[in-house]
Design a protein around this motif. Structure first.
Motif, short mmCIF file in Angstrom:
data_model
loop_
_atom_site.label_atom_id
_atom_site.label_comp_id
_atom_site.label_asym_id
_atom_site.label_seq_id
_atom_site.Cartn_x
_atom_site.Cartn_y
_atom_site.Cartn_z
N LYS A 5 5.58 4.51 -12.28
CA LYS A 5 4.96 4.10 -11.02
C LYS A 5 4.89 5.31 -10.10
CE LYS A 5 6.00 -0.71 -11.07
NZ LYS A 5 6.08 -1.87 -10.22
N LEU A 6 3.76 5.46 -9.45
CA LEU A 6 3.57 6.55 -8.51
C LEU A 6 3.91 6.10 -7.11
CD1 LEU A 6 0.14 8.01 -9.67
CD2 LEU A 6 2.40 8.94 -10.08
N GLN A 7 4.61 6.94 -6.39
CA GLN A 7 4.86 6.71 -4.98
C GLN A 7 4.03 7.74 -4.23
OE1 GLN A 7 8.90 6.79 -3.72
NE2 GLN A 7 8.38 6.48 -1.59
N ILE A 8 3.12 7.27 -3.38
CA ILE A 8 2.23 8.17 -2.66
C ILE A 8 2.60 8.17 -1.19
CG2 ILE A 8 -0.16 8.60 -1.99
CD1 ILE A 8 -0.97 7.26 -4.64
N GLN A 9 2.86 9.34 -0.65
CA GLN A 9 3.18 9.51 0.77
C GLN A 9 1.98 10.16 1.44
OE1 GLN A 9 5.84 8.66 2.78
NE2 GLN A 9 4.50 9.42 4.39
N MET A 10 1.34 9.45 2.36
CA MET A 10 0.20 10.01 3.08
C MET A 10 0.72 11.02 4.10
SD MET A 10 -2.11 8.45 1.49
CE MET A 10 -3.54 9.01 2.38
N LEU A 11 -0.08 12.06 4.36
CA LEU A 11 0.32 13.12 5.27
C LEU A 11 -0.46 13.05 6.57
CD1 LEU A 11 0.45 16.05 2.70
CD2 LEU A 11 2.33 14.62 3.50
N HIS A 12 0.13 13.59 7.62
CA HIS A 12 -0.49 13.77 8.94
C HIS A 12 -1.06 12.46 9.48
CE1 HIS A 12 0.31 17.91 8.09
NE2 HIS A 12 -0.48 17.87 7.03
N LEU A 50 -2.51 0.39 2.96
CA LEU A 50 -1.45 0.48 1.96
C LEU A 50 -0.49 1.63 2.21
CD1 LEU A 50 -3.54 -0.21 -1.24
CD2 LEU A 50 -2.23 -1.82 0.12
N GLY A 51 -0.92 2.60 3.03
CA GLY A 51 -0.06 3.73 3.32
C GLY A 51 -0.54 4.46 4.57
N VAL A 52 0.39 5.04 5.34
CA VAL A 52 0.04 5.79 6.54
C VAL A 52 0.85 7.08 6.58
CG1 VAL A 52 -0.61 3.77 7.90
CG2 VAL A 52 1.73 4.54 7.95
N GLY A 53 0.27 8.10 7.20
CA GLY A 53 0.95 9.37 7.37
C GLY A 53 1.91 9.33 8.55
N VAL A 56 0.40 8.85 12.29
CA VAL A 56 -0.40 7.67 12.60
C VAL A 56 0.37 6.83 13.62
CG1 VAL A 56 -1.42 5.56 11.65
CG2 VAL A 56 -1.53 7.69 10.36
N ARG A 57 -0.32 6.46 14.73
CA ARG A 57 0.39 5.78 15.82
C ARG A 57 0.05 4.30 15.97
NH1 ARG A 57 -1.16 9.65 20.58
NH2 ARG A 57 -3.11 9.39 19.52
N THR A 58 -1.18 3.88 15.66
CA THR A 58 -1.59 2.52 15.99
C THR A 58 -1.77 1.60 14.79
OG1 THR A 58 -3.90 3.20 16.01
CG2 THR A 58 -2.73 3.22 18.11
N VAL A 59 -1.65 2.12 13.59
CA VAL A 59 -1.87 1.32 12.38
C VAL A 59 -0.60 1.37 11.54
CG1 VAL A 59 -3.29 1.09 10.31
CG2 VAL A 59 -4.32 1.91 12.41
N LYS A 60 -0.27 0.24 10.90
CA LYS A 60 0.91 0.23 10.03
C LYS A 60 0.53 -0.40 8.69
CE LYS A 60 2.74 -4.01 12.07
NZ LYS A 60 1.59 -4.34 12.85
N VAL A 61 1.36 -0.21 7.70
CA VAL A 61 1.14 -0.77 6.37
C VAL A 61 1.06 -2.30 6.49
CG1 VAL A 61 2.12 -1.07 4.07
CG2 VAL A 61 2.25 1.15 5.21
N GLY A 62 0.06 -2.88 5.86
CA GLY A 62 -0.15 -4.31 5.90
C GLY A 62 -1.22 -4.75 6.88
N ASP A 63 -1.64 -3.86 7.80
CA ASP A 63 -2.69 -4.21 8.76
C ASP A 63 -4.03 -4.34 8.05
OD1 ASP A 63 -1.03 -4.25 10.93
OD2 ASP A 63 -1.63 -2.29 11.70
N ARG A 64 -4.91 -5.11 8.65
CA ARG A 64 -6.29 -5.26 8.17
C ARG A 64 -7.17 -4.49 9.15
NH1 ARG A 64 -9.17 -8.26 4.69
NH2 ARG A 64 -11.04 -9.29 5.43
N VAL A 65 -7.95 -3.51 8.64
CA VAL A 65 -8.71 -2.62 9.50
C VAL A 65 -10.20 -2.67 9.20
CG1 VAL A 65 -6.78 -1.05 9.90
CG2 VAL A 65 -8.28 -0.66 7.95
N LEU A 66 -11.00 -2.34 10.20
CA LEU A 66 -12.45 -2.30 10.11
C LEU A 66 -12.90 -0.85 10.15
CD1 LEU A 66 -15.06 -4.06 10.15
CD2 LEU A 66 -15.01 -3.82 12.64
#
Length: 106
Positions: A5-12, A50-53, A56-66
């Motif tokens: 399984k890959l674990q991906i860490q988003m940057l910045h 699914l992932g945030v760097g 990132v200030r206003t979005v978190k994992v699990g949010d639904r975005v447009l």
């Protein structure tokens, strides 16, 4: 050999999004099926974060975005396609409750 399984860490300020499956075929109010390939106008899409760097200030994992899927980069990981974008490219975040009482209720 078993798949790792890959674990991906988003940057910045990057956000990893999976496009929602219901953004494919649509139905008009009259019941006409509109295929996903029909080009009516530029259309924004909903996706799940699914992932945030770290910046990132206003979005978190699990949010639904447009967002606009045409302006984003796609990446394939283990036969699944995801979108990578900057936080500033997100137009809206859908939440269960609105604290300020403004905006649309979906």
């Amino acid at each position: 050999m078993a798949e790792a399984k890959l674990q991906i860490q988003m940057l910045h300020d990057r956000v990893l999004v999976r496009i929602s499956p219901e953004d494919g075929e649509r139905r008009s109010s009259g019941g006409i099926v509109i295929p996903a390939t029909a080009q009516v106008a530029k259309r924004l899409a909903w996706g799940d974060v699914l992932g945030v760097g770290g910046h990132v200030r206003t979005v978190k994992v699990g949010d639904r975005v447009l967002f606009n899927p045409e302006d984003q980069l796609e990446v394939e990981v283990q036969a699944q396609t995801y979108i990578v974008m900057r936080e500033r490219d997100i137009h809206a975040v859908a939440t269960e409750e609105t604290e300020h009482g403004t905006g649309l209720y979906l």
